[in-house]
Design a protein around this motif. Structure first.
Motif, mmCIF file in Angstrom:
data_model
loop_
_atom_site.group_PDB
_atom_site.id
_atom_site.type_symbol
_atom_site.label_atom_id
_atom_site.label_comp_id
_atom_site.label_asym_id
_atom_site.label_seq_id
_atom_site.Cartn_x
_atom_site.Cartn_y
_atom_site.Cartn_z
ATOM 1 N N TYR A 71 -5.495 16.573 -3.604
ATOM 2 C CA TYR A 71 -6.330 15.556 -4.062
ATOM 3 C C TYR A 71 -5.456 14.403 -3.933
ATOM 4 N N ILE A 72 -4.200 14.093 -4.109
ATOM 5 C CA ILE A 72 -3.196 13.282 -3.940
ATOM 6 C C ILE A 72 -3.464 12.594 -2.563
ATOM 7 N N MET A 75 -7.016 11.269 -1.751
ATOM 8 C CA MET A 75 -7.353 9.941 -2.750
ATOM 9 C C MET A 75 -6.786 8.825 -1.994
ATOM 10 N N VAL A 76 -5.414 8.978 -1.456
ATOM 11 C CA VAL A 76 -4.477 8.046 -0.899
ATOM 12 C C VAL A 76 -5.065 7.759 0.510
ATOM 13 N N LEU A 78 -8.369 7.778 1.199
ATOM 14 C CA LEU A 78 -9.561 6.899 0.776
ATOM 15 C C LEU A 78 -9.112 5.593 0.570
ATOM 16 N N VAL A 79 -8.058 5.591 -0.279
ATOM 17 C CA VAL A 79 -7.650 4.112 -0.931
ATOM 18 C C VAL A 79 -7.302 3.308 0.483
ATOM 19 N N ILE A 81 -8.511 3.407 3.406
ATOM 20 C CA ILE A 81 -9.680 2.899 4.167
ATOM 21 C C ILE A 81 -10.198 2.040 3.290
ATOM 22 N N PHE A 83 -9.106 -0.086 1.129
ATOM 23 C CA PHE A 83 -8.123 -1.477 1.094
ATOM 24 C C PHE A 83 -8.191 -2.222 2.491
ATOM 25 N N ARG A 85 -10.733 -1.998 4.318
ATOM 26 C CA ARG A 85 -12.105 -2.752 4.431
ATOM 27 C C ARG A 85 -12.155 -4.125 3.555
ATOM 28 N N ILE A 86 -11.330 -4.410 2.573
ATOM 29 C CA ILE A 86 -11.273 -5.531 1.797
ATOM 30 C C ILE A 86 -10.797 -6.378 2.574
#
Lengths: 87, 451
Positions: A71-72, A75-76, A78-79, A81, A83, A85-86
């Motif tokens: 899970y970690i 999630m990392v 996805l985070v 990806i 960030f 994009r920001i």
């Protein structure tokens, strides 16, 4: 200032002991004799000095820890990806 | 007289932080020997604190902003009954920390570190400290922004807030610290009477929201983000650490679990009432105004001042300042407690500042960082909020897993392990959290998947 704080603290301590004496004379109890038990029951101990045994990781707990690791990682990723994009 | 001296000597033999706790516990011991409803009520009032404090502090500046934006985006509908659902969610999660603290007399960080090893202990502590510093920045944003409505510059409000928080943390013993914090927390209720200043409030629409659960605009990635944000403000990792450590520092024991549960329930109730009040205010006043789906908190306050008047707007701003201040006190305490527990230091708010400076240091440094960062011009607030959300959402299932493991550990919990319904409810909450985080993750990668 420091003396005043000490006085207030002592007053609170004295007040509590006086109240305790009053309650005990009414009930016929004596906390002084039972002090060690009171300390133990109320957890008024330095727990840093009492070691805590490590838990055994087996059965479904082992599965839960593997799920948590996956899970970690997901999630990392996805985070990262998100960030990227920001910016 | 001799008895008094002997008892004083016995108290003096204890370390200073434990001695002060012992004096508080003597008071509880005396109260337990009295009978009658009034004595029982006095006992309850002496034992409550950690639950109310954690729940009110959870309605922090970020929380107030989230609720205000939720109302302005979605109006009166889905999010009112959703907030009511948050009451059992918050209670179920936080009640577990009461039992764990009262039974083990150890904080959450210490339990993870010692029961599951250094890796998970360090992982939890690092996550907590990072998330806490970022959250503290949002608290200072709330404080400085709210103070601007009273004509106070950000630098002055940041310095004043720093002095207030430093003084409260350093110079008070637990008992006084808790009562002063609770007094500040009481100001959080300021949002409730404000509902009655809303012009032409349709109570029927509020009641209907429980029947229809209407989602204005339907399910979209924005809706998922707002659900996750509201869930994130209801149960945050620092809350688990804070309440357990607070229960331990207050000295609650297994005999006090019932009172701790009442404390947590009352706190959850107030938290939800305040959240609903904010959603009703902005849902009635701001929702439907041009651009309401993308308003910042100062724009929302501007609309409130136009539609409700200057005084309600200032009271709202005061609530925002209070929310930031009480959360700063609670979050910095949770950092100090967690670091002390992990490092094996004496960890108590009862410690005098000179003797326990290393205990206070992590919390105060994090406050200092937040108070300084907020003064940087053009700080990216959106990015910061997103980062807080992300760190918390990664960490929350992990923190919940450790909580569930510990609460089912017969070796440490004895007869106080979770009952079946508590495990099922907690698993549903964790499952919902994981699904919502997953969905949010997918919307980040594929932004248009839900339209």
């Amino acid at each position: 200032m420091a003396l005043d704080i000490k006085k207030i603290k002592n007053r609170r301590e004295d007040k509590m002991i006086k109240k305790l004496n009053g309650a005990e004379s009414q009930n016929g109890t004596n906390l002084e004799d039972d002090w060690d038990n009171f300390i133990q029951e109320e957890g008024l101990i330095d727990y840093n000095k009492i070691p805590l045994k490590r838990a055994e990781i087996k059965g479904w707990v082992k599965f839960a820890f593997w799920f948590l690791r996956i899970y970690i990682v997901v999630m990392v990723v996805l985070v990262i990806i998100g960030f990227s994009r920001i910016h | 007289m001799k008895d008094m001296k002997n008892m004083k000597n016995k108290l003096d033999e204890l370390p200073v932080d434990i001695k002060l706790r012992a004096v508080d516990r003597l008071k509880i011991h005396i109260m337990r020997q009295k009978y009658g409803y009034f004595s029982r009520l006095c006992l309850l009032l002496s034992l409550i604190g950690p639950g109310i404090l954690v729940m009110i502090a959870d309605n922090d500046a970020g929380g107030v902003i989230t609720y205000a934006q939720t109302g302005s985006i979605f109006g009166l509908g889905f999010f009112i009954p959703f907030m009511v659902l948050m009451l059992p969610v918050a209670y179920i999660v936080q009640e577990m920390t009461v039992r764990l603290g009262a039974v083990t007399h150890r904080g959450h960080a210490e339990m993870i570190w010692k029961r599951y090893g250094k890796f998970w202990g360090a992982f939890s502590l690092a996550d907590l400290v990072i998330a806490n510093i970022l959250t503290l920045i949002t608290e200072f944003i709330g404080i400085t922004l709210g103070m601007q409505f009273f004509g106070v510059s950000p630098i002055v409000s940041s310095i004043v807030a720093l002095i207030v928080v430093f003084s409260i943390q350093l110079f008070l013993r637990y008992y006084t610290w808790e009562w002063i914090s609770l007094s500040i927390a009481a100001l959080n209720l300021i949002f409730v009477p404000l509902v009655f200043f809303v012009p032409h409030l349709h109570w029927n629409a509020v009641a209907d929201s429980f029947k229809t659960w209407h989602i204005s605009g339907g399910v979209s990635s924005l809706f998922i983000y707002v659900v996750l944000a509201n869930l994130g403000t209801t149960i945050a990792p620092w809350m688990l650490f804070f309440q357990q450590s607070s229960v331990v520092d207050k000295g609650l024991t297994v005999k006090d679990i019932r009172d701790g549960q009442i404390d947590t329930f009352v706190g959850s109730f107030f938290m939800v009432v305040v959240a609903i009040a904010i959603v009703i205010i902005t849902g009635s006043v701001v929702h439907g105004v041009q651009g309401s789906s993308n308003m910042s908190i100062d724009q929302i306050l501007h609309v409130i001042s136009i539609k409700m008047g200057i005084i309600p707007m200032k009271l709202f701003a005061l609530g925002l300042i209070e929310a930031g201040l009480i959360a700063t006190i609670a979050i910095s305490a949770s950092t100090s407690w967690a670091a002390g527990e992990a490092m094996g230091w004496p960890k108590s708010i009862n410690l005098p500042p000179l003797q326990g400076w290393y205990f206070y240091l992590p919390g105060l440094i994090s406050v200092l960082i937040a108070g300084s960062v907020v003064l940087i011009p053009n700080i990216p607030l959106g990015f910061l909020n997103l980062t807080v959300q992300v760190v918390a959402s990664i960490f929350m299932p992990a923190a919940m897993l450790f909580l569930l493991l510990l609460l089912n550990d017969k070796e440490i919990m004895g007869n106080h392990t979770n009952k079946k319904w508590q495990n099922i409810s907690a698993f549903i909450i964790v499952g919902f959290l994981i699904i919502m985080n997953g969905l949010y993750g997918i919307t980040v990668v594929f932004p248009h998947i839900f339209g």
